[in-house]
Write an enzyme that holds these catalytic residues in place. Structure first.
Site, PDB file in Angstrom:
ATOM      1  N   GLU A  41     -64.497   2.976  10.695  1.00  0.00           N
ATOM      2  CA  GLU A  41     -63.828   1.724   9.242  1.00  0.00           C
ATOM      3  C   GLU A  41     -63.833   2.580   8.058  1.00  0.00           C
ATOM      4  OE1 GLU A  41     -67.764   0.480  11.780  1.00  0.00           O
ATOM      5  OE2 GLU A  41     -67.186  -1.227  10.902  1.00  0.00           O
ATOM      6  N   THR A  90     -35.283  42.455  31.749  1.00  0.00           N
ATOM      7  CA  THR A  90     -33.997  43.190  31.566  1.00  0.00           C
ATOM      8  C   THR A  90     -33.135  43.293  30.228  1.00  0.00           C
ATOM      9  OG1 THR A  90     -35.012  43.947  33.473  1.00  0.00           O
ATOM     10  CG2 THR A  90     -33.580  45.728  32.123  1.00  0.00           C
ATOM     11  N   ASP A 150     -45.833  15.017  10.897  1.00  0.00           N
ATOM     12  CA  ASP A 150     -45.741  13.704   9.882  1.00  0.00           C
ATOM     13  C   ASP A 150     -47.562  13.753   9.671  1.00  0.00           C
ATOM     14  OD1 ASP A 150     -44.464  10.207  10.076  1.00  0.00           O
ATOM     15  OD2 ASP A 150     -44.748  11.831   8.906  1.00  0.00           O
ATOM     16  N   ASP A 181     -51.256   8.733  14.589  1.00  0.00           N
ATOM     17  CA  ASP A 181     -49.787   8.888  14.790  1.00  0.00           C
ATOM     18  C   ASP A 181     -48.445  10.142  14.698  1.00  0.00           C
ATOM     19  OD1 ASP A 181     -47.512   7.051  12.593  1.00  0.00           O
ATOM     20  OD2 ASP A 181     -46.590   7.619  14.695  1.00  0.00           O
ATOM     21  N   GLU A 207     -48.460  -3.646  13.843  1.00  0.00           N
ATOM     22  CA  GLU A 207     -50.009  -3.390  12.624  1.00  0.00           C
ATOM     23  C   GLU A 207     -51.369  -3.478  13.499  1.00  0.00           C
ATOM     24  OE1 GLU A 207     -49.356  -7.847  12.179  1.00  0.00           O
ATOM     25  OE2 GLU A 207     -49.543  -7.777  13.678  1.00  0.00           O
ATOM     26  N   GLU A 234     -60.311   3.392  19.357  1.00  0.00           N
ATOM     27  CA  GLU A 234     -62.325   3.426  18.208  1.00  0.00           C
ATOM     28  C   GLU A 234     -62.168   2.927  16.659  1.00  0.00           C
ATOM     29  OE1 GLU A 234     -60.983   8.039  18.304  1.00  0.00           O
ATOM     30  OE2 GLU A 234     -63.306   7.461  18.241  1.00  0.00           O
ATOM     31  N   LEU A 235     -62.531   2.429  16.592  1.00  0.00           N
ATOM     32  CA  LEU A 235     -63.040   1.812  14.979  1.00  0.00           C
ATOM     33  C   LEU A 235     -62.605   2.982  13.898  1.00  0.00           C
ATOM     34  CD1 LEU A 235     -62.137  -1.344  14.502  1.00  0.00           C
ATOM     35  CD2 LEU A 235     -64.852  -1.500  14.290  1.00  0.00           C
ATOM     36  N   GLY A 254     -49.720  -1.153   9.023  1.00  0.00           N
ATOM     37  CA  GLY A 254     -48.073   0.242   9.371  1.00  0.00           C
ATOM     38  C   GLY A 254     -47.580  -0.156   9.086  1.00  0.00           C
ATOM     39  N   GLU A 257     -57.118   4.520   5.952  1.00  0.00           N
ATOM     40  CA  GLU A 257     -56.876   5.825   6.014  1.00  0.00           C
ATOM     41  C   GLU A 257     -57.000   6.641   4.412  1.00  0.00           C
ATOM     42  OE1 GLU A 257     -52.921   3.252   7.591  1.00  0.00           O
ATOM     43  OE2 GLU A 257     -52.907   4.230   5.133  1.00  0.00           O
ATOM     44  N   GLU A 269     -51.543   8.493   4.970  1.00  0.00           N
ATOM     45  CA  GLU A 269     -51.394   7.228   5.695  1.00  0.00           C
ATOM     46  C   GLU A 269     -52.104   8.038   7.864  1.00  0.00           C
ATOM     47  OE1 GLU A 269     -48.053   7.127   2.848  1.00  0.00           O
ATOM     48  OE2 GLU A 269     -49.883   8.250   3.622  1.00  0.00           O
ATOM     49  N   ASN A 270     -51.668   8.898   8.116  1.00  0.00           N
ATOM     50  CA  ASN A 270     -52.162   9.067   9.145  1.00  0.00           C
ATOM     51  C   ASN A 270     -53.409  10.072   9.367  1.00  0.00           C
ATOM     52  OD1 ASN A 270     -49.680   7.650   9.921  1.00  0.00           O
ATOM     53  ND2 ASN A 270     -48.613  10.031   9.937  1.00  0.00           N
ATOM     54  N   LYS A 286     -49.809  13.162   6.976  1.00  0.00           N
ATOM     55  CA  LYS A 286     -49.228  12.299   5.784  1.00  0.00           C
ATOM     56  C   LYS A 286     -51.071  12.148   5.764  1.00  0.00           C
ATOM     57  CE  LYS A 286     -46.580   8.992   6.910  1.00  0.00           C
ATOM     58  NZ  LYS A 286     -45.334   8.331   7.241  1.00  0.00           N
ATOM     59  N   CYS A 332     -45.014   0.784  11.483  1.00  0.00           N
ATOM     60  CA  CYS A 332     -44.457   0.524  12.437  1.00  0.00           C
ATOM     61  C   CYS A 332     -45.694  -0.197  13.376  1.00  0.00           C
ATOM     62  CB  CYS A 332     -43.598   1.095  13.304  1.00  0.00           C
ATOM     63  SG  CYS A 332     -44.871   2.439  13.636  1.00  0.00           S
TER      64      CYS A 332
HETATM   65  N1  LIG Z   1     -46.325   4.724  15.056  1.00  0.00           N
HETATM   66  C1  LIG Z   1     -46.590   5.208  16.258  1.00  0.00           C
HETATM   67  N2  LIG Z   1     -45.388   5.277  17.173  1.00  0.00           N
HETATM   68  N3  LIG Z   1     -48.129   5.531  16.670  1.00  0.00           N
HETATM   69  N4  LIG Z   1     -48.955   4.662  15.773  1.00  0.00           N
HETATM   70  C2  LIG Z   1     -50.364   5.340  15.694  1.00  0.00           C
HETATM   71  C3  LIG Z   1     -50.712   5.286  17.590  1.00  0.00           C
HETATM   72  C4  LIG Z   1     -51.690   4.941  17.693  1.00  0.00           C
HETATM   73  C5  LIG Z   1     -52.615   4.798  17.217  1.00  0.00           C
HETATM   74  C6  LIG Z   1     -52.047   5.000  15.867  1.00  0.00           C
HETATM   75  C7  LIG Z   1     -53.293   4.311  15.046  1.00  0.00           C
HETATM   76  C8  LIG Z   1     -53.480   3.943  13.989  1.00  0.00           C
HETATM   77  N5  LIG Z   1     -53.827   3.449  13.047  1.00  0.00           N
HETATM   78  C9  LIG Z   1     -55.282   2.725  12.940  1.00  0.00           C
HETATM   79  O1  LIG Z   1     -56.346   3.055  13.970  1.00  0.00           O
HETATM   80  C10 LIG Z   1     -55.731   2.265  11.832  1.00  0.00           C
HETATM   81  C11 LIG Z   1     -55.198   2.163  10.615  1.00  0.00           C
HETATM   82  C12 LIG Z   1     -56.480   1.246  10.260  1.00  0.00           C
HETATM   83  C13 LIG Z   1     -56.961   0.729   8.618  1.00  0.00           C
HETATM   84  C14 LIG Z   1     -58.183   0.281   8.107  1.00  0.00           C
HETATM   85  C15 LIG Z   1     -58.658   0.078   9.254  1.00  0.00           C
HETATM   86  C16 LIG Z   1     -58.391   0.472  10.476  1.00  0.00           C
HETATM   87  N6  LIG Z   1     -59.955   0.405  11.460  1.00  0.00           N
HETATM   88  O2  LIG Z   1     -61.015   0.194  11.104  1.00  0.00           O
HETATM   89  O3  LIG Z   1     -59.750   0.758  12.517  1.00  0.00           O
HETATM   90  C17 LIG Z   1     -57.929   0.889  11.395  1.00  0.00           C
HETATM   91  N7  LIG Z   1     -57.456   1.866  12.155  1.00  0.00           N
HETATM   92  C18 LIG Z   1     -52.116   4.216  13.514  1.00  0.00           C
HETATM   93  C19 LIG Z   1     -50.990   4.374  13.932  1.00  0.00           C
HETATM   94  C20 LIG Z   1     -51.353   5.203  15.441  1.00  0.00           C
END
Ligand SMILES: N=C(N)N/N=C1\CCCc2cc(NC(=O)c3cc4cccc([N+](=O)[O-])c4[nH]3)ccc21
Length: 322
Positions: free
Chosen positions: A95, A177, A137, A158, A25, A92-93, A21, A98, A141-142, A139, A23
């Site tokens: 899979e 009042t 936010d 996120d 990874e 949690e995973l 991400g 995004e 990506e989230n 989008k 911020c």
């Molecule tokens: N920035 C911030 N302040 N808070 N952000 C957050 C808050 C904490 C949770 C969080 C989780 C994610 N992203 C994933 O979990 C995720 C991405 C991803 C990509 C491929 C496979 C898998 N997977 O196989 O799992 C993936 N899991 C991105 C941002 C945030």
């Protein structure tokens, strides 16, 4: 891995990076005791905006939100560690990765699948708003996908930019009042409290991107306007070659979400009652994957899987008929 907290590396074995991400990874990890696969999101504390309050306050607020929320379409944290410069959030995973990458690889998401994802996003944001949280936010990506299959659960993540709605001084004033209260306090009150409408706008943009494969507001639009002006004037184009195969109901949802005046924009509630979402087969599939009956015997699970396939088949057929 160098400065992982000891108790963290005793509990989890971190392996490879699975998503990067802006911020921090995301890495794949195994819970040593159970060999269960999990995701670990590392967030560098210096990446938190020190805009509203200190970076630490913002981080604490996000962690508080992450631990409080409980909905099938919102990311769930399973564990949490911190060092002086980073947070390690065990999740949690997901899979499927995004939604951003799914749209990119498919170019356009098939309408019935886009509807299934959009319905889940609406339910997740409805839950957030009912709990006084605005995401701010939203989008692709989230939005994470639980598997590589088209029919899967999505989860919003996120909460970095999210806001918690507190009772305001204005709300308390309006309860008292009004003998000495100036008229503009009432007229101003009409527009206050619509900050949640920003999430509805963002979901409109996400839906547009899923259906059409291109964003409604973007730099090289023929308008010659800046992206900011395209947004503030609500100017975007349904490019025929991209939108011809898409139903009028789907277009109508987008039109009613991409409304500049927040008061006139569809609310999440209203979007959930739009004709495009009045699709029992889709909702049945959604409820089934969001709230799987934890049936012990495989046959029940198989039956569910069969019904999901049948539902999707009928949905896809129906959407082709439209
Ligand atoms: N920035 C911030 N302040 N808070 N952000 C957050 C808050 C904490 C949770 C969080 C989780 C994610 N992203 C994933 O979990 C995720 C991405 C991803 C990509 C491929 C496979 C898998 N997977 O196989 O799992 C993936 N899991 C991105 C941002 C945030």
């Amino acid at each position: 891995q160098s400065n992982l907290p000891k108790e963290f590396s005793e509990k989890y074995l971190i392996t490879k990076k699975i998503g990067a991400g802006v911020c921090g990874e995301v890495k794949l990890a195994f819970e040593r005791a159970t060999c269960k696969k999990v995701a670990v999101k590392t967030i560098n504390k210096k990446d938190f905006p020190a805009s509203l309050g200190t970076a630490t306050q913002n981080a604490e607020r996000e962690i508080q939100i992450l631990q409080k929320i409980d909905h099938p379409c919102l990311i769930k944290t399973e564990d949490f560690f911190q060092t002086d410069d980073s947070y390690y959030i065990v999740l949690e995973l997901m899979e499927g990765g995004e939604l951003f990458d799914r749209v990119k690889s498919k170019n356009q998401i098939e309408e019935s699948i886009a509807k299934l994802y959009f319905y889940q996003m609406l339910k997740a944001v409805e839950y957030l708003h009912n709990n006084g949280i605005i995401h701010r936010d939203l989008k692709p990506e989230n939005v994470l996908l639980s598997s590589q299959d088209d029919v899967c659960v999505i989860k919003i993540t996120d909460f970095n930019q999210s806001k918690i709605l507190e009772e305001s001084a204005l709300m308390r004033t309006l309860c008292g009042t009004p003998t000495y209260l100036a008229p503009e306090v009432f007229t101003d009150a009409v527009t206050v409290g619509y900050s949640r409408a920003v999430d509805a706008w963002s979901l409109g943009v996400v839906l547009f991107v899923c259906l059409a494969g291109y964003p409604p507001f973007h730099p090289n639009a023929q308008t010659g306007l800046s992206v900011r002006d395209q947004i503030t004037q609500g100017i975007y184009t349904f490019i025929p070659s991209k939108w011809d195969g898409i139903s009028d109901d789907a277009k109508d949802v987008v039109k009613r979400l991409l409304v500049v005046d927040p008061n006139a924009r569809l609310t999440i509630e209203e979007a959930l009652h739009h004709p495009w979402l009045m699709d029992e087969a889709m909702k049945e599939t959604a409820e089934c994957i969001m709230y799987p009956k934890d049936s012990g015997d495989a046959t029940a699970a198989d039956a569910t899987a069969d019904s999901v396939d049948a539902t999707v088949a009928s949905t896809t057929k129906r959407s082709r008929e439209n």
